[in-house]
Design a protein around this motif. Structure first.
Motif, short mmCIF file in Angstrom:
data_model
loop_
_atom_site.label_atom_id
_atom_site.label_comp_id
_atom_site.label_asym_id
_atom_site.label_seq_id
_atom_site.Cartn_x
_atom_site.Cartn_y
_atom_site.Cartn_z
N ALA A 8 0.81 -1.22 0.00
CA ALA A 8 0.00 0.00 0.00
C ALA A 8 0.85 1.28 0.00
O ALA A 8 0.61 2.17 -0.83
CB ALA A 8 -0.97 -0.01 1.19
N PRO A 9 1.83 1.41 0.90
CA PRO A 9 2.64 2.64 0.86
C PRO A 9 3.42 2.79 -0.44
O PRO A 9 3.56 3.90 -0.96
CB PRO A 9 3.57 2.52 2.07
CG PRO A 9 3.51 1.10 2.48
CD PRO A 9 2.19 0.59 2.07
N MET A 10 3.90 1.69 -1.01
CA MET A 10 4.70 1.81 -2.24
C MET A 10 3.84 2.22 -3.41
O MET A 10 4.31 2.94 -4.31
CB MET A 10 5.42 0.49 -2.54
CG MET A 10 6.46 0.63 -3.66
SD MET A 10 7.68 1.92 -3.25
CE MET A 10 8.33 2.30 -4.88
N GLN A 11 2.59 1.82 -3.43
CA GLN A 11 1.69 2.26 -4.50
C GLN A 11 1.50 3.77 -4.44
O GLN A 11 1.50 4.45 -5.48
CB GLN A 11 0.35 1.54 -4.39
CG GLN A 11 0.42 0.07 -4.80
CD GLN A 11 -0.85 -0.70 -4.51
OE1 GLN A 11 -1.61 -0.36 -3.58
NE2 GLN A 11 -1.09 -1.76 -5.26
N GLY A 66 6.91 10.69 4.80
CA GLY A 66 5.59 10.97 5.37
C GLY A 66 4.61 9.85 5.07
O GLY A 66 3.82 9.45 5.94
N ILE A 67 4.65 9.33 3.85
CA ILE A 67 3.78 8.22 3.47
C ILE A 67 4.14 6.97 4.27
O ILE A 67 3.27 6.27 4.80
CB ILE A 67 3.89 7.94 1.96
CG1 ILE A 67 3.35 9.12 1.16
CG2 ILE A 67 3.15 6.65 1.59
CD1 ILE A 67 3.61 9.05 -0.34
N ILE A 68 5.43 6.71 4.38
CA ILE A 68 5.89 5.52 5.11
C ILE A 68 5.44 5.56 6.56
O ILE A 68 4.94 4.57 7.11
CB ILE A 68 7.42 5.40 5.00
CG1 ILE A 68 7.83 5.11 3.55
CG2 ILE A 68 7.95 4.30 5.93
CD1 ILE A 68 9.31 5.25 3.27
N ARG A 69 5.60 6.71 7.20
CA ARG A 69 5.19 6.84 8.61
C ARG A 69 3.68 6.68 8.78
O ARG A 69 3.21 6.12 9.77
CB ARG A 69 5.63 8.19 9.16
CG ARG A 69 7.12 8.32 9.40
CD ARG A 69 7.44 9.55 10.22
NE ARG A 69 8.88 9.74 10.40
CZ ARG A 69 9.64 10.51 9.68
NH1 ARG A 69 9.10 11.24 8.69
NH2 ARG A 69 10.94 10.62 9.90
N ALA A 70 2.92 7.16 7.81
CA ALA A 70 1.46 7.09 7.90
C ALA A 70 0.96 5.65 7.93
O ALA A 70 -0.12 5.36 8.44
CB ALA A 70 0.82 7.83 6.72
#
Length: 247
Positions: free
Chosen positions: A32-35, A238-242
């Motif tokens: 999900a985060p990589m997308q 930021g995406i990774i932390r979310a």
């Protein structure tokens, strides 16, 4: 007016000439985060990341057998280091892009308590984990059960997924009442998106450090280097932390 139109066309053509594609092997837990990162990467750089998701162990076998991957985002730090040592990766490009968290999760609300005592109660038929030989999250699950002195007792109830995505699927579809999955699969911004879970303390298993590396097939591809750099950007972090990872 014609000059302006011509200038714009030249700029767009030049930008397009520098845009490229990069073939990326991504650990299932990071789907999900990589997308989201890939979408942002395309918007910000013009490069396209072509993603394949699966178990890190299987990716290793494919890479060593000539698969056309140019960047690997592993679920551990051992596989990228091994590929680098075996001269299958570009020296000096390996780095930790995220540290994962293991969670005992059920699709049922209120089923898993905040301390994971449901494991000791044993009132369930199936406990899902990823294959510990191919998936680091599966290995962490076995470590946790061993630390709790429950691995042997619960062995008959354990069902193994090929990777963490399949382990999660077993639980989300109700084929297993609960299972060990990646926190990123079931939470956003610090909250479970559904069901109930227990975030396993980091002291109960080895750190799940997830490393990325540029593979030899990507050595001459500017898009591969651009993606590696982008993963270190504030937007990507930021995406990774979310999704519940630590940086």
């Amino acid at each position: 007016m014609k000059r302006l139109a011509g200038l714009l066309a030249t700029i767009l053509t030049t930008a397009g000439a520098h845009a490229g594609e990069v073939q990326v092997a991504v650990a299932s837990n990071f789907t999900a985060p990589m997308q989201k990162i890939a979408d942002a990467f395309a918007q910000d750089t013009g490069h396209k990341a072509v993603l394949a998701f699966g178990a890190t162990g299987k990716f290793y076998a494919q890479i060593t057998n000539g698969a056309p991957f140019e960047v690997l985002l592993a679920a551990d730090d051992e596989t990228p280091a091994r590929l680098e040592a075996e001269k299958q990766a570009v020296p000096g490009t390996r780095f930790t892009y995220a540290t994962g968290k293991l969670v005992l999760w059920s699709a049922k609300e209120g089923y898993v308590d905040s301390q994971g005592k449901v494991l000791q109660d044993g009132h369930f038929a199936h406990l899902s984990i990823a294959n510990p030989k191919a998936a680091p999250y599966g290995a962490a699950a076995v470590e946790t059960l061993t630390r709790l002195k429950l691995h042997q007792h619960l062995q008959p109830k354990i069902v193994q997924g090929e990777n963490i995505a399949q382990a999660h699927q077993f639980v989300s579809t109700g084929n297993a009442e609960l299972g060990f999955v990646a926190l990123s699969q079931v939470s956003r911004d610090g909250r479970f998106t559904s069901g109930s879970g227990w975030i396993v303390p980091e002291s109960m298993h080895s750190p799940i450090r997830q490393d990325a590396v540029i593979l030899l097939k990507g050595a001459a591809n500017p898009a591969a280097r651009a993606l590696s750099d982008y993963l270190k950007s504030d937007k990507a972090k930021g995406i990774i932390r979310a999704y519940g990872y630590e940086i």
